[in-house]
Design an enzyme around this catalytic site. Structure first.
Site, mmCIF file in Angstrom:
data_model
loop_
_atom_site.group_PDB
_atom_site.id
_atom_site.type_symbol
_atom_site.label_atom_id
_atom_site.label_comp_id
_atom_site.label_asym_id
_atom_site.label_seq_id
_atom_site.Cartn_x
_atom_site.Cartn_y
_atom_site.Cartn_z
ATOM 1 N N HIS A 8 -3.961 1.248 11.652
ATOM 2 C CA HIS A 8 -3.581 -0.061 12.466
ATOM 3 C C HIS A 8 -4.754 -0.726 12.975
ATOM 4 C CE1 HIS A 8 -2.181 -2.738 15.114
ATOM 5 N NE2 HIS A 8 -2.018 -2.206 16.223
ATOM 6 N N ASN A 48 -10.161 -2.829 2.735
ATOM 7 C CA ASN A 48 -9.881 -2.741 1.108
ATOM 8 C C ASN A 48 -11.266 -2.647 0.625
ATOM 9 O OD1 ASN A 48 -7.216 -3.328 1.319
ATOM 10 N ND2 ASN A 48 -7.354 -5.484 1.257
ATOM 11 N N HIS A 85 0.734 -1.292 0.086
ATOM 12 C CA HIS A 85 0.108 -0.057 0.031
ATOM 13 C C HIS A 85 0.910 1.344 -0.070
ATOM 14 C CE1 HIS A 85 -3.823 -2.269 0.842
ATOM 15 N NE2 HIS A 85 -3.063 -2.994 1.479
#
Ligand code: HDD
Length: 683
Positions: free
Chosen positions: A342, A151, A78
């Site tokens: 995170h 995603n 990413h």
């Protein structure tokens, strides 16, 4: 374009007060980092006109030393991404499900930062490569930061985090020659897929048009994992999070995606940036799928398996709020590059499950941020929570906060035992006491072993057009694989999902048809929610390339513009050179792009007006634009000379091609309707 700094929404400002971190150089004297004013920034201190440079030149040394350290390691995956600020607004209290503060009250607004990304490409990769897109959101809630790191695809390649480095090593450019950049069309990736049956369903998703989105604004987002929502009474529900774009889910087609990579490698960030600057704020609704604890084993898939989705027809999606992205970053490095997302950042009312992929992520993200951004990465403005953190963490490289006082330990007497822990009933985070039992083992759970049913469900749910694009994608990707056995092994994996598809792919890529003995999934169900054909179709913010020349028909343009404005369509005027053009009524317009700087690839539709003095070159270039638009199934309109040129190449009356020599309101309406349809697959 307006200066977005002047229109920063009040609500963002109040909640997050980012301004206190901004440094504005405009109108200020130049200084060193020590605030010494600089008299000359262009000449190094040297001994004499042509003499050696002097080491004592602290201005020169500081400038170069800082420059030498400007880059930090890019994200391992990413790496290329783009971010924006915004606000999330809760529709209705979810207190029956969760204590999460940002979901307690209808109308509560929570600032957010979103980073969209692509998985494989390096920081400089072109943006329309076929790839999964990241959709990661940081909610700055009153009770701490909650990150939803998802995603644009609801499932994942693997079931256990321990396989992630293998997946990524296979997917990244091959290490011996570092080719290809940012894409999966190569041997090692397909070797991994063909050797790991658990990737079968994800293989189908990535070969669909989902991996070539039209825009970050037209992508869904998925938290992928099963999380827990926990309410005040301590009751837990399993939950999946979804983002639904208000503009609908739309993609490019493969030919466009490949060519846009050259015409505008920054296609996605430009689209997001420009739309936010113009006030076309992208919106996404947050949906949740929820199941009770006692339903955990009611399904023919394991709800802890990240290679499985929860079909919406079985477990409906409930919309609980809306996110609006309303402000671009001030500085890409400081914000988008340094943001540390995170999945382990959760808040009271949300908790983890035993999903082995999620558990792997809980370690990996913080670990990578410590390495990439540094020990004190949580103190960087973009990562700070709304309320100041208080604890006994101290020191480390580049500590920004000045910790006051004598005491840096717990428990203590000298500071009256502060900072003090907060019990669960007073707002402290308490882990949900889920039952854990069993022997320590290294094995895949037997309930994780069905790898093909959901790939088949996805395939059954596709329209004919989507199916043909999937076949085309396999043919391209496997066609780029040099080793015939790797191709064959991938084809055999496809055969478990659909034998006819596998046979067609085998034909395209020159390998034997898969053996008859391979059992094909017998799933007959489909899930309409998975097809992009069933999405929302709207016209707002779609771009119309308008080809126009001197002495254009002023009245016709005025009428066309009025109908476009009503539909939210955005014209881009394309002509032979920049500057202004004059219309038949003596009015004028300013050209946005030339045939050289513009491209039919970049417009959602084309409207050809031309002009009576158009040269042969003009006519020739226009034809190229028309043919490209036609081949990409996009709407085309033509009036005056435009109509004539379209007729000359015999494209009039083809689906989605509208021409008129005497355009009426009905004609303009029909063009807007064609734009809403977006593609004419029946050409
Ligand atoms: Fe990951 C980055 C999404 C599995 C390890 N991941 C990263 C980003 C997104 C995702 C959107 C970029 C965040 C940003 O914009 O900064 N990753 C996912 C999803 C997964 C997933 C949806 C499966 C459900 N990831 C996954 C696993 C591991 C990682 C199983 C390791 C065990 N991911 C990382 C990482 C990255 C990362 C190496 C690279 C940079 C970063 O974390 O901040 O730690």
């Amino acid at each position: 374009m307006t200066d977005h700094k002047n229109r920063e929404p009040e609500e963002n400002k109040k909640i997050r007060q980012l301004e206190k971190f901004y440094r504005d150089n405009e109108g200020k004297p130049m200084t060193t980092d020590e605030a010494v004013k600089i008299s000359d920034d262009e000449n190094t201190l040297s001994a004499g006109d042509r003499g050696p440079q002097l080491l004592e030149d602290f201005i020169y040394r500081e400038k170069l030393s800082h420059f030498d350290r400007e880059r930090i390691p890019e994200r391992n995956v990413h790496a290329r991404g783009y971010g924006a600020h915004g606000v999330f607004e809760c529709y209705a209290s979810q207190s029956d499900l969760t204590e999460a503060h940002f979901l307690q009250d209808a109308g509560r607004k929570t600032p957010v930062f979103v980073r969209f990304s692509q998985v494989a490409g390096s920081r400089g990769a072109n943006e329309t490569l076929r790839d999964v897109r990241g959709f990661a959101t940081k909610f700055y809630t009153e009770e701490g930061n909650f990150d939803l790191v998802g995603n644009n695809i609801p499932i994942f390649f693997i079931q256990d985090g321990i396989k992630f480095p293998d997946l990524i090593h296979a997917l990244k450019p091959e290490p011996n020659n570092e080719i290809p950049q940012g894409q999966t069309a190569h041997d090692t990736f397909w070797d991994f897929i063909g050797s790991n049956e658990e990737s079968a369903a994800m293989m189908m998703w990535i070969m669909s048009d989902r991996t070539i989105p039209r825009s970050f604004r037209t992508m869904q987002g998925f938290g992928v994992h099963t999380f827990r929502l926990v309410n005040k009474e301590g009751v837990s529900h399993f939950c999946k999070f979804h983002w639904q774009p208000v503009l609908g889910v739309h993609s490019l087609i493969w030919d466009e995606a490949q060519k846009i990579g050259g015409a505008d490698p920054d296609f996605h960030r430009r689209d997001l940036w420009e739309n936010i600057e113009k006030g076309n704020f992208p919106e996404y609704e947050l949906g949740i799928q929820v199941i009770r604890e006692d339903q955990e084993f009611d399904f023919d898939f394991d709800i802890l398996d990240s290679t499985k989705l929860w079909p919406e027809e079985l477990i409906p999606l409930k919309k609980i709020g809306k996110m609006t992205l309303n402000k671009n970053v001030e500085n890409v490095f400081a914000e988008t590059e340094q943001v540390a997302l995170h999945p382990g950042n959760i808040v009271r009312g949300i908790d983890f499950t035993n999903d082995p992929l999620l558990q792997g992520r809980l370690f990996s993200y913080a670990d990578t941020q410590f390495y990439r951004v540094g020990t004190n990465f949580k103190q960087i403005p973009i990562n700070r929570p709304i309320h100041t953190a208080h604890n006994n963490h101290r020191d480390g490289a580049a500590r920004y906060v000045i910790d006051k006082g004598q005491v840096a330990y717990h428990q203590n007497y000298l500071a009256n035992n502060t900072p003090y822990p907060v019990p669960g009933d007073k707002g402290g985070f308490v882990t949900y006491p889920s039952l854990v039992e069993g022997k320590k083992v290294r094995q895949t759970a037997p309930s994780f072993e069905d790898h093909f049913s959901q790939g088949r469900l996805f395939w059954n749910s596709m329209s004919d057009v989507e199916k043909s694009h999937i076949l085309q994608a396999f043919s391209f990707e496997l066609g780029k694989v040099k080793n015939p056995e790797v191709r064959e092994r991938a084809v055999r994996l496809i055969a478990h999902i659909s034998r006819p598809l596998a046979v067609s792919v085998a034909e395209e890529v020159g390998v034997p048809a898969p053996p008859e003995a391979i059992p094909e999934s017998d799933v007959t169900a489909s899930s309409p929610a998975l097809s992009m054909q069933n999405t929302v179709f709207r016209t707002d913010t779609l771009k119309v390339g308008v080809i126009i020349d001197e002495q254009y028909d002023s009245n016709a343009l005025k009428n066309a513009m009025a109908s476009w404005e009503k539909a939210g369509l955005e014209p881009v005027f394309v002509s032979r050179r920049l500057g202004t053009l004059e219309g038949t009524n003596g009015d004028s317009l300013s050209v946005d792009e030339t045939f050289l700087t513009g491209s039919p690839l970049l417009y959602d539709g084309l409207f050809v007006i031309g002009g009576p003095y158009a040269t042969r070159d003009f006519h020739f270039m226009t034809n190229q634009f028309i043919v490209d638009q036609f081949n990409h199934y996009k709407p085309i309109g033509g009036i005056d000379e435009g109509a004539k040129w379209i007729e000359e190449i015999h494209l009039q009356n083809r689906p989605g091609v509208l021409t008129s020599r005497a355009p009426t309101d009905g004609f303009y309406k029909a063009f807007v309707n064609a734009m809403a349809k977006q593609r004419f697959w029946d050409r």
